[in-house]
Write an enzyme that holds these catalytic residues in place. Structure first.
Site, PDB file in Angstrom:
ATOM      1  CE1 TYR A 150      -3.639   2.566   0.658  1.00  0.00           C
ATOM      2  CE2 TYR A 150      -2.395   3.187   2.611  1.00  0.00           C
ATOM      3  CZ  TYR A 150      -3.407   3.434   1.709  1.00  0.00           C
ATOM      4  OH  TYR A 150      -4.208   4.548   1.865  1.00  0.00           O
ATOM      5  CD  GLU A 179      -7.752   7.137   5.745  1.00  0.00           C
ATOM      6  OE1 GLU A 179      -7.581   6.969   6.970  1.00  0.00           O
ATOM      7  OE2 GLU A 179      -6.834   6.957   4.911  1.00  0.00           O
ATOM      8  CD1 TRP A 215      -3.460   1.565   5.985  1.00  0.00           C
ATOM      9  CD2 TRP A 215      -5.483   2.372   6.434  1.00  0.00           C
ATOM     10  NE1 TRP A 215      -4.063   1.886   4.784  1.00  0.00           N
ATOM     11  CE2 TRP A 215      -5.308   2.379   5.030  1.00  0.00           C
ATOM     12  CE3 TRP A 215      -6.693   2.830   6.959  1.00  0.00           C
ATOM     13  CZ2 TRP A 215      -6.290   2.830   4.156  1.00  0.00           C
ATOM     14  CZ3 TRP A 215      -7.670   3.278   6.076  1.00  0.00           C
ATOM     15  CH2 TRP A 215      -7.469   3.274   4.704  1.00  0.00           C
TER      16      TRP A 215
END
Length: 200
Positions: free
Chosen positions: A33, A55, A63
């Site tokens: 990512y 988010e 995350w």
């Protein structure tokens, strides 16, 4: 910053000899990512709604958890097609709350649906993408360590307030700063990271 293993850490050189932000130098999913997506501009309404939604779901979680569930989120939320998600009703909420492939948090699920409806409404004034990008700040100096990376900014605070006024939910200034980092409005790759300079 998506995750922060060590406060005040500089870039980490991996086994491949490449320097990366610390959070992107460990787990392979985070690394991919970091190297291929974080900080790059995205285009289109669905791409912006996806990042905003993810988010918001990440708040309070790692995350990596979100990245590992990303394909499930895409399936559960109709590829982040705003019209489709805006039409979700009580049965869809119950379906989502029973879906172990996503984060089952009713307030966040409700917010995702509300945000899709607000996204549809924004089309009359230029659309979600243009709205978010209107808050892009002037480029700042490269952070040297993770201690130099802010978690909010005047622009993320302003974006948060404007989105809330437009009917969005779960869009606090910290979450909006993370969104701004993720889609390239700001470049918070560290000085020395091989991805520094790719934003926007």
């Amino acid at each position: 910053m998506e995750t922060e293993p060590v406060r005040g850490a500089g870039p980490v050189v991996g086994a491949d000899g490449v320097a990366r932000c610390p959070w992107g130098a460990g787990d392979p999913v985070n690394l991919a990512y970091h190297d291929t997506e974080w900080g790059l501009r995205v285009h289109g309404e669905a791409a912006h709604l996806e990042r905003l939604t993810l988010e918001a779901f990440q708040s309070g979680l790692s995350w990596l958890t979100i990245l590992n569930k990303r394909e499930h989120f895409r399936a559960a939320f109709a590829g982040f097609d705003a019209d489709a998600v805006a039409a979700f009703g009580p049965a869809d909420v119950e379906r989502l709350m029973a879906d172990a492939g996503i984060v089952r948090n009713r307030r966040k699920v409700d917010a995702a649906i509300a945000n899709a409806r607000a996204t549809v409404a924004l089309r009359d004034s230029g659309g979600l993408e243009a709205f978010i990008w209107s808050f892009r700040p002037e480029p700042g100096p490269a952070p040297r360590t993770t201690a130099d990376v802010p978690t909010t900014s005047p622009e993320s605070l302003a974006l948060s307030k404007a989105l809330k006024k437009a009917g969005f939910a779960h869009v606090g200034p910290t979450t909006m700063h993370a969104l701004m980092e993720a889609i390239g409005l700001v470049d918070d790759h560290l000085e020395g990271c091989h991805r520094r300079g790719v934003a926007g």
